[in-house]
Structures are given as structure tokens and as C-alpha cells.
Design an enzyme around this catalytic site. Structure first.
Site, short mmCIF file in Angstrom:
data_model
loop_
_atom_site.label_atom_id
_atom_site.label_comp_id
_atom_site.label_asym_id
_atom_site.label_seq_id
_atom_site.Cartn_x
_atom_site.Cartn_y
_atom_site.Cartn_z
N THR A 194 -43.48 28.95 14.78
CA THR A 194 -44.71 29.37 15.43
C THR A 194 -45.89 28.81 14.64
O THR A 194 -45.89 28.87 13.42
CB THR A 194 -44.81 30.91 15.41
OG1 THR A 194 -43.83 31.42 16.28
CG2 THR A 194 -46.18 31.40 15.83
N ASP A 225 -44.27 39.15 18.04
CA ASP A 225 -45.56 39.53 17.44
C ASP A 225 -46.70 38.58 17.79
O ASP A 225 -47.87 38.96 17.77
CB ASP A 225 -45.43 39.53 15.91
CG ASP A 225 -45.05 38.13 15.39
OD1 ASP A 225 -44.12 37.52 15.95
OD2 ASP A 225 -45.70 37.64 14.45
N THR A 245 -45.63 34.42 10.94
CA THR A 245 -44.56 33.70 11.62
C THR A 245 -43.24 34.32 11.17
O THR A 245 -43.17 34.96 10.12
CB THR A 245 -44.59 32.18 11.33
OG1 THR A 245 -43.51 31.54 12.02
CG2 THR A 245 -44.48 31.86 9.85
N1 ASP Z 1 -42.95 35.21 15.44
C1 ASP Z 1 -42.33 34.53 16.55
C2 ASP Z 1 -41.72 35.53 17.48
O1 ASP Z 1 -41.15 36.51 17.01
C3 ASP Z 1 -41.27 33.58 16.15
C4 ASP Z 1 -41.56 32.61 15.08
O2 ASP Z 1 -42.51 32.69 14.32
O3 ASP Z 1 -40.81 31.67 15.01
O4 ASP Z 1 -41.75 35.32 18.66
#
Ligand code: ASP
Length: 334
Positions: A194, A225, A245
Site C-alpha cells: 500500500t 485500514d 501499511t
Molecule cells: N493495509 C492494507 C490493507 O489492509 C494492506 C497493505 O498495506 O498492504 O488493506
């Protein structure tokens, strides 16, 4: 009373001010005539800074370049993250992002501005630049969040183009996964990137954006999140900002980004605040061994910090024309 007026009044009347992090950019003018006058350095000609999660070199450089041209923090962050939203090689942001278990790519994003306004879109299909769309929710509607088909329809009304987000490569990878579809909502080091970005512009204003396709092969309708103000992203222009992230469910449970900003409000550095937010998760039980979470944060003085659970997280920092990839401190080695 505005902060500037309060500070001036307080100094002239001899009222003591507790100098917390929000006031750390005030300095006393040493000249005799103006001995008691406080001069605000906040919001006047700051060196622009852009930071973002992971080694998104081009995205952070884009934001830095925009900031250096005098663009505002929010527009610079949106221009920066758009690079990854349009990068079809990135399998967890924007076009080319991994689909849900039924093969639909659904994107989540949010933005927050220095004046405290924010916008968010959740589970949006067929639109690539969802951070820009989140800004439109903020500026063009009386709302903060739009979801699914409503967000998509709003996008078309705002002139966004319909796009096919499932690329040949992400379709192939999903078909491969379907052969033995094990649903383990774990985020490991290879499987999340992310992009969350924080920008400080030359006026000293801070804003941010966060955009993702979320967990690969997630349940239909799953939301992490990243589009949730306070969890994936939070800004308070008097204090600073933070972005997350990693395993969204765990960030949601601790409202991570808001927590970091509040810890900074109470005097912690961005680094210490990120560490404390990670420890709120790792202290609960041993499950943290199976997932990654990382935070980055910046305060109004331009200090930045970062902390993650597992070794391996890096972030970008642009300042004074230099765009560096920095290794984050971590809680556990493996
Ligand atoms: N935080 C993101 C989610 O839970 C995923 C990620 O950061 O890769 O959707």
C-alpha cells in the site's frame, strides 16, 4: 482566538505557555525592542518534505517535485500516489492490483488535508485514481466516505474514466491461486505495498493520501485500514501526520495513525510514537509473528520516524532535492 494571536497575547501579558510539540516551531526574537515578541516560523517558507511507505522511488520523487514547484501538500501527495495507482506492475495498488477471491479488483483510498477535511472511497471498481476520487468526495460532496457502486457512479459524474483494473498478469496469478484457494488473510513481506504518503509544503502545511487494492484474494467486500481516516491515515496540521501499511485489521483495532498523532501531541517524537503504536499491537498476543505492520510519521518541524513489526520495511524521504530510501527500525528480526 487564532493560535498566532494567542501566542502573541500570551507573551505580551506574561502568561506562561507550556512549549509542547505543537509550539516547537515558535522562536523568541532576541532583539531588545521586541524582546517579548514571539515569532511564528510555522506556516512560513518551510523546506518541503515528502515521505511514503516502501521503495516507491518515482512516486515520492513526483510528490517532491510538485512540492518544490510550490504545489500544495494534498495535491502533491495525490500526484505522487497516482504514479503507483497507474503502475500495472504493482500488484497491491490501483490498476494491476490483485483481485478479491471472485476476481474483482476493488480499490480503497483516503486523503486528509491540512485543514482537517478528508475524503474516502471504499471497494471501488473500474476507477484507477482512487486517491483523486477521495479528494472529490471531500471537495464535491457534503460527505466523507462513499462506497462501492455509489463511489463508482460519482466518479463518472466527476469525469473519471472507466478502466479495466484486472490486468492479464493479475488475472493469471489469481487463476493460479484458484487452483488451491487457501484463504489465509496474512500479509507477509512480499504481499503488501500500500502506498501511504505524507507531504509538507513550502507553507509548512501537512496533508496525506493512502491508496491500495488491499489484501490479495480478500473476501468480497473486505475493507482494511487504508481508506479509514484515523487508521490508515491521519493528519493534524498543528501536530503532524501518520500513515500505515500492513495487516489492516490490526491497524483498525488500534486506530494506529490517529494514535501516533495523539502521541506526538503529547510530546513524543514521530519515531517514538510509531514505536509505541506498533507495541500496542505486539503486546496483545503472539499473533504479530505472522503479519507485518509499518507506520511512518512526520511532525510540524519536519522530523520523521518509522517503525514496523518485522525487519524489511523501507520508506522514502524527499527533502532538498534528495530522494532517499530509508530502512525502518523494527520490533523483531525475522
Ligand atoms: N493495509 C492494507 C490493507 O489492509 C494492506 C497493505 O498495506 O498492504 O488493506
Amino acid at each position: 482566538m487564532k493560535r498566532r494571536q494567542f501566542i502573541k497575547k500570551a507573551s505580551l501579558t506574561g502568561v506562561g505557555i507550556a512549549v509542547g510539540s505543537s509550539l516547537s516551531s515558535c522562536v523568541e526574537n532576541p532583539s531588545k525592542e521586541n524582546k517579548n515578541e514571539m515569532i511564528m516560523t510555522a506556516n512560513i517558507s518551510k523546506t518541503p518534505i515528502a515521505i511514503c511507505t516502501w521503495a516507491f522511488v518515482a512516486a515520492n520523487a513526483k510528490a517532491g517535485e510538485q512540492l518544490s514547484k510550490g504545489k500544495k501538500a494534498l495535491n502533491s501527495a495525490i500526484a505522487g500516489v497516482a504514479i503507483e495507482e497507474e503502475n500495472i506492475k504493482n500488484t497491491t495498488v490501483g490498476k494491476g492490483g490483485a483481485p478479491d477471491r471472485e476476481g474483482n479488483v476493488t480499490l480503497d483510498a483516503c486523503v486528509m488535508d491540512s485543514n482537517g477535511d478528508c475524503g474516502s472511497v471504499i471497494c471501488v471498481e473500474n476507477i484507477t485514481n482512487v486517491a483523486a476520487l477521495a479528494k472529490r468526495v471531500m471537495t464535491e460532496t457534503p460527505h466523507v466516505m462513499l462506497t462501492g457502486f455509489g463511489a463508482e457512479e460519482f466518479a463518472y459524474r466527476q469525469g473519471f474514466k472507466k478502466d479495466k483494473l484486472l490486468t492479464e498478469d493479475s488475472k493469471k496469478a489469481w487463476e493460479e491461486w484458484l487452483k488451491s484457494p487457501e484463504y489465509k488473510p496474512l500479509i507477509n513481506i512480499e504481499n503488501h505495498d500500500t502506498i501511504g504518503m505524507l507531504c509538507m509544503d513550502s507553507n509548512g502545511n501537512i496533508a496525506g493520501a493512502c491508496t491500495t487494492s488491499g489484501l490479495s484474494y480478500k473476501m468480497k467486500g473486505r475493507v482494511g485500514d487504508s481508506p479509514i481516516i484515523g487508521s490508515g491515515l491521519f493528519i493534524d496540521n498543528e501536530i503532524g501526520g501518520a500513515v500505515a501499511t500492513g495487516m489492516g485489521e490490526e491497524v483498525l483495532k488500534t486506530v494506529g495513525s490517529f494514535l501516533i498523532v495523539e502521541l506526538m501531541r503529547n510530546g513524543m517524537s514521530p519515531q517514538k510514537a510509531c514505536e509505541e503504536a506498533v507495541k500496542r499491537i505486539t503486546s496483545k498476543n503472539e499473533r504479530y509473528k505472522e503479519f507485518q505492520i509499518a507506520y511512518i510519521a512526520m511532525n510540524t518541524s519536519g522530523d520523521v520516524g518509522s517503525y514496523c513489526i518485522h525487519k524489511g520495511f523501507t520508506y522514502m524521504k524527499y527533502q532538498n532535492g534528495e530522494n532517499k530510501n530509508i530502512h525502518s527500525d523494527y520490533f523483531v528480526e525475522a
